[in-house]
Design a protein around this motif. Structure first.
Motif, PDB file in Angstrom:
ATOM      1  N   LEU A  56       0.810  -1.222   0.000  1.00  0.00           N
ATOM      2  CA  LEU A  56       0.000   0.000   0.000  1.00  0.00           C
ATOM      3  C   LEU A  56       0.842   1.271   0.000  1.00  0.00           C
ATOM      4  O   LEU A  56       0.329   2.356  -0.255  1.00  0.00           O
ATOM      5  N   ASP A  57       2.139   1.157   0.285  1.00  0.00           N
ATOM      6  CA  ASP A  57       2.968   2.368   0.299  1.00  0.00           C
ATOM      7  C   ASP A  57       3.386   2.808  -1.103  1.00  0.00           C
ATOM      8  O   ASP A  57       4.040   3.843  -1.268  1.00  0.00           O
ATOM      9  N   MET A  58       2.998   2.039  -2.131  1.00  0.00           N
ATOM     10  CA  MET A  58       3.218   2.396  -3.536  1.00  0.00           C
ATOM     11  C   MET A  58       4.690   2.654  -3.856  1.00  0.00           C
ATOM     12  O   MET A  58       5.027   3.448  -4.720  1.00  0.00           O
ATOM     13  N   GLY A  59       5.583   1.965  -3.127  1.00  0.00           N
ATOM     14  CA  GLY A  59       7.005   2.075  -3.416  1.00  0.00           C
ATOM     15  C   GLY A  59       7.687   3.306  -2.859  1.00  0.00           C
ATOM     16  O   GLY A  59       8.861   3.557  -3.152  1.00  0.00           O
ATOM     17  N   PHE A  60       6.973   4.084  -2.042  1.00  0.00           N
ATOM     18  CA  PHE A  60       7.538   5.338  -1.530  1.00  0.00           C
ATOM     19  C   PHE A  60       8.823   5.098  -0.737  1.00  0.00           C
ATOM     20  O   PHE A  60       9.808   5.831  -0.880  1.00  0.00           O
ATOM     21  N   GLY A  61       8.818   4.054   0.091  1.00  0.00           N
ATOM     22  CA  GLY A  61       9.982   3.792   0.925  1.00  0.00           C
ATOM     23  C   GLY A  61      11.233   3.487   0.134  1.00  0.00           C
ATOM     24  O   GLY A  61      12.350   3.785   0.570  1.00  0.00           O
ATOM     25  N   THR A  62      11.057   2.922  -1.066  1.00  0.00           N
ATOM     26  CA  THR A  62      12.203   2.560  -1.893  1.00  0.00           C
ATOM     27  C   THR A  62      13.005   3.787  -2.323  1.00  0.00           C
ATOM     28  O   THR A  62      14.229   3.735  -2.454  1.00  0.00           O
ATOM     29  N   SER A  63      12.314   4.891  -2.555  1.00  0.00           N
ATOM     30  CA  SER A  63      12.975   6.097  -3.051  1.00  0.00           C
ATOM     31  C   SER A  63      13.609   6.926  -1.945  1.00  0.00           C
ATOM     32  O   SER A  63      14.395   7.835  -2.218  1.00  0.00           O
ATOM     33  N   PHE A  64      13.288   6.616  -0.707  1.00  0.00           N
ATOM     34  CA  PHE A  64      13.716   7.442   0.422  1.00  0.00           C
ATOM     35  C   PHE A  64      15.239   7.484   0.544  1.00  0.00           C
ATOM     36  O   PHE A  64      15.839   8.555   0.685  1.00  0.00           O
ATOM     37  N   ASN A  65      15.872   6.310   0.495  1.00  0.00           N
ATOM     38  CA  ASN A  65      17.332   6.231   0.654  1.00  0.00           C
ATOM     39  C   ASN A  65      18.073   7.074  -0.378  1.00  0.00           C
ATOM     40  O   ASN A  65      19.069   7.737  -0.071  1.00  0.00           O
ATOM     41  N   ILE A  88       7.813  11.190   7.395  1.00  0.00           N
ATOM     42  CA  ILE A  88       7.081  11.035   8.659  1.00  0.00           C
ATOM     43  C   ILE A  88       5.581  11.134   8.433  1.00  0.00           C
ATOM     44  O   ILE A  88       4.805  10.269   8.870  1.00  0.00           O
ATOM     45  N   PHE A  89       5.149  12.184   7.730  1.00  0.00           N
ATOM     46  CA  PHE A  89       3.715  12.371   7.497  1.00  0.00           C
ATOM     47  C   PHE A  89       3.147  11.256   6.617  1.00  0.00           C
ATOM     48  O   PHE A  89       2.035  10.766   6.859  1.00  0.00           O
ATOM     49  N   PHE A  90       3.917  10.866   5.598  1.00  0.00           N
ATOM     50  CA  PHE A  90       3.442   9.803   4.711  1.00  0.00           C
ATOM     51  C   PHE A  90       3.219   8.510   5.475  1.00  0.00           C
ATOM     52  O   PHE A  90       2.171   7.859   5.340  1.00  0.00           O
ATOM     53  N   TYR A  91       4.185   8.130   6.315  1.00  0.00           N
ATOM     54  CA  TYR A  91       4.069   6.848   7.006  1.00  0.00           C
ATOM     55  C   TYR A  91       3.122   6.893   8.201  1.00  0.00           C
ATOM     56  O   TYR A  91       2.600   5.852   8.616  1.00  0.00           O
ATOM     57  N   LEU A  92       2.877   8.064   8.734  1.00  0.00           N
ATOM     58  CA  LEU A  92       1.806   8.176   9.736  1.00  0.00           C
ATOM     59  C   LEU A  92       0.457   7.894   9.074  1.00  0.00           C
ATOM     60  O   LEU A  92      -0.365   7.133   9.607  1.00  0.00           O
ATOM     61  N   LEU A  93       0.227   8.497   7.911  1.00  0.00           N
ATOM     62  CA  LEU A  93      -1.015   8.251   7.169  1.00  0.00           C
ATOM     63  C   LEU A  93      -1.079   6.813   6.661  1.00  0.00           C
ATOM     64  O   LEU A  93      -2.140   6.179   6.688  1.00  0.00           O
ATOM     65  N   PHE A  94       0.063   6.300   6.212  1.00  0.00           N
ATOM     66  CA  PHE A  94       0.146   4.928   5.730  1.00  0.00           C
ATOM     67  C   PHE A  94      -0.204   3.938   6.842  1.00  0.00           C
ATOM     68  O   PHE A  94      -0.953   2.984   6.630  1.00  0.00           O
ATOM     69  N   SER A  95       0.325   4.183   8.045  1.00  0.00           N
ATOM     70  CA  SER A  95       0.050   3.303   9.182  1.00  0.00           C
ATOM     71  C   SER A  95      -1.424   3.349   9.562  1.00  0.00           C
ATOM     72  O   SER A  95      -2.028   2.326   9.897  1.00  0.00           O
ATOM     73  N   LEU A  96      -2.002   4.548   9.509  1.00  0.00           N
ATOM     74  CA  LEU A  96      -3.437   4.691   9.793  1.00  0.00           C
ATOM     75  C   LEU A  96      -4.255   3.920   8.769  1.00  0.00           C
ATOM     76  O   LEU A  96      -5.247   3.254   9.114  1.00  0.00           O
ATOM     77  N   LEU A  97      -3.835   3.970   7.502  1.00  0.00           N
ATOM     78  CA  LEU A  97      -4.524   3.232   6.437  1.00  0.00           C
ATOM     79  C   LEU A  97      -4.417   1.726   6.664  1.00  0.00           C
ATOM     80  O   LEU A  97      -5.407   0.989   6.522  1.00  0.00           O
ATOM     81  N   ILE A  98      -3.215   1.265   7.015  1.00  0.00           N
ATOM     82  CA  ILE A  98      -3.005  -0.165   7.280  1.00  0.00           C
ATOM     83  C   ILE A  98      -3.922  -0.648   8.402  1.00  0.00           C
ATOM     84  O   ILE A  98      -4.591  -1.678   8.286  1.00  0.00           O
ATOM     85  N   SER A 135       2.946  -1.297  11.495  1.00  0.00           N
ATOM     86  CA  SER A 135       2.734   0.150  11.559  1.00  0.00           C
ATOM     87  C   SER A 135       3.915   0.852  12.218  1.00  0.00           C
ATOM     88  O   SER A 135       4.398   1.885  11.732  1.00  0.00           O
ATOM     89  N   LEU A 136       4.403   0.282  13.309  1.00  0.00           N
ATOM     90  CA  LEU A 136       5.564   0.850  13.999  1.00  0.00           C
ATOM     91  C   LEU A 136       6.793   0.850  13.098  1.00  0.00           C
ATOM     92  O   LEU A 136       7.517   1.854  12.995  1.00  0.00           O
ATOM     93  N   ARG A 137       7.014  -0.273  12.441  1.00  0.00           N
ATOM     94  CA  ARG A 137       8.195  -0.388  11.587  1.00  0.00           C
ATOM     95  C   ARG A 137       8.083   0.524  10.361  1.00  0.00           C
ATOM     96  O   ARG A 137       9.103   0.992   9.831  1.00  0.00           O
ATOM     97  N   SER A 138       6.880   0.770   9.894  1.00  0.00           N
ATOM     98  CA  SER A 138       6.687   1.670   8.749  1.00  0.00           C
ATOM     99  C   SER A 138       7.103   3.091   9.117  1.00  0.00           C
ATOM    100  O   SER A 138       7.827   3.758   8.361  1.00  0.00           O
ATOM    101  N   ILE A 139       6.650   3.556  10.280  1.00  0.00           N
ATOM    102  CA  ILE A 139       7.020   4.898  10.732  1.00  0.00           C
ATOM    103  C   ILE A 139       8.519   4.977  11.005  1.00  0.00           C
ATOM    104  O   ILE A 139       9.198   5.939  10.634  1.00  0.00           O
ATOM    105  N   THR A 140       9.057   3.927  11.623  1.00  0.00           N
ATOM    106  CA  THR A 140      10.485   3.903  11.950  1.00  0.00           C
ATOM    107  C   THR A 140      11.356   3.799  10.706  1.00  0.00           C
ATOM    108  O   THR A 140      12.532   4.179  10.733  1.00  0.00           O
TER     109      THR A 140
END
Length: 286
Positions: A56-65, A88-98, A135-140
């Motif tokens: 559901l994160d649509m690959g966002f985390g991959t581009s972060f590094n 931070i904001f993306f993964y807070l919303l992502f965790s809420l969605l999950i 959810s925790l690991r997504s934000i972290t």
């Protein structure tokens, strides 16, 4: 200089990842002896089910590094903080969605699989714990992205070695005290919280210039991050399917005991494939 950093990262990654795999390999027979192959299969199957929510994160985390590394190398701390804030904001919303999606469809998802004689209450407890852990690991992941973006795999793997040891001890204590499958779930949540706190503190120590930046221009930073992630999402989907689909199909077509036995074979295979799985992410961190 770069060669020395690369060699250092490979050494620490080998021992860090290797330590985690070996501990997992050692603790698995003990877990099965305490809770049985059926309950062990439940744990593995639910872990595989929950893993699919990562898509559901649509690959966002991959581009972060990639962007963290670029801005840090150029000492562009304002831009780095913008990427950090968006993460931070993306993964807070992502965790809420999950949490919303997974809990809304919990009964339907659990009903798809053959969990044998395991009670719905136990299954629900493990499922909820896994969602909280994800959810925790997504934000972290924003903070671990800072560490990997700086190519500090030495620091990353020192943390992983320490936290995996704590997890190993926690599993032993909970199971030896008779808490069973529920104990594994509680230990997993505690482990995830501890991990998160350590990664957050470490990221701020490595980059003390990190701060929250909120302004209208964040949209211009978000768009290239998202576009880059989308282009690599196909690879992430393929990897996830390859890693988890066998367990999912076994859970639907057979029993959780089969899933448990399959996972034992996977752990043996993971130890055998230790070297390439460690070196490749370091050589190509993005």
């Amino acid at each position: 200089m770069f060669d020395k950093i690369l060699l250092k990262n490979i050494v620490f990654a080998f021992f860090g990842r290797g330590w985690s795999l070996i501990l997992g390999f050692i603790i698995t027979p003990y877990v099965i002896s305490r809770i049985g192959i059926e309950q062990f299969g439940v744990w593995v199957l639910i872990e595989s089910i929950v893993a699919y929510f990562v898509l559901l994160d649509m690959g966002f985390g991959t581009s972060f590094n990639k962007y963290i590394a670029g801005h840090y190398t150029k000492k562009e701390y304002n831009q780095l903080s913008e990427v950090f804030t968006i993460g931070i904001f993306f993964y807070l919303l992502f965790s809420l969605l999950i949490i919303t999606v997974s809990l809304s469809f919990q009964h339907w998802i659990i009903g798809m699989f053959n969990f044998g004689s395991i009670s719905y209450k136990e299954i629900s407890t493990v499922y909820t714990a896994m969602i909280l852990i994800l959810s925790l690991r997504s934000i972290t992941s924003v903070f671990t992205g800072i560490i990997t973006g700086l190519l500090r795999y030495d620091v990353l793997n020192k943390i992983r070695m320490a936290s995996s040891t704590v997890n190993f001890i926690g599993i032993y204590l909970f199971l030896s005290s008779g808490y069973g499958l529920t104990g594994l779930a509680f230990n997993g949540v505690i482990y995830a919280i501890l991990d998160s706190v350590i990664f957050i503190i470490t990221a701020y120590k490595l980059v003390p210039q990190l701060r929250f930046v909120i302004h209208k221009g964040l949209k211009d930073t978000f768009v290239p991050l998202f576009k880059f992630g989308i282009t690599l999402q196909v690879v992430s989907i393929a990897e996830l399917i390859n890693e988890q689909i066998d367990k999912i199909l076994l859970g639907i077509l057979r029993t959780v005991s089969n899933v448990g036995m399959y996972e034992v074979g996977v752990k043996i295979s993971n130890v055998a494939n230790l070297l390439p799985t460690i070196i490749l992410p370091i050589l190509n961190p993005t």
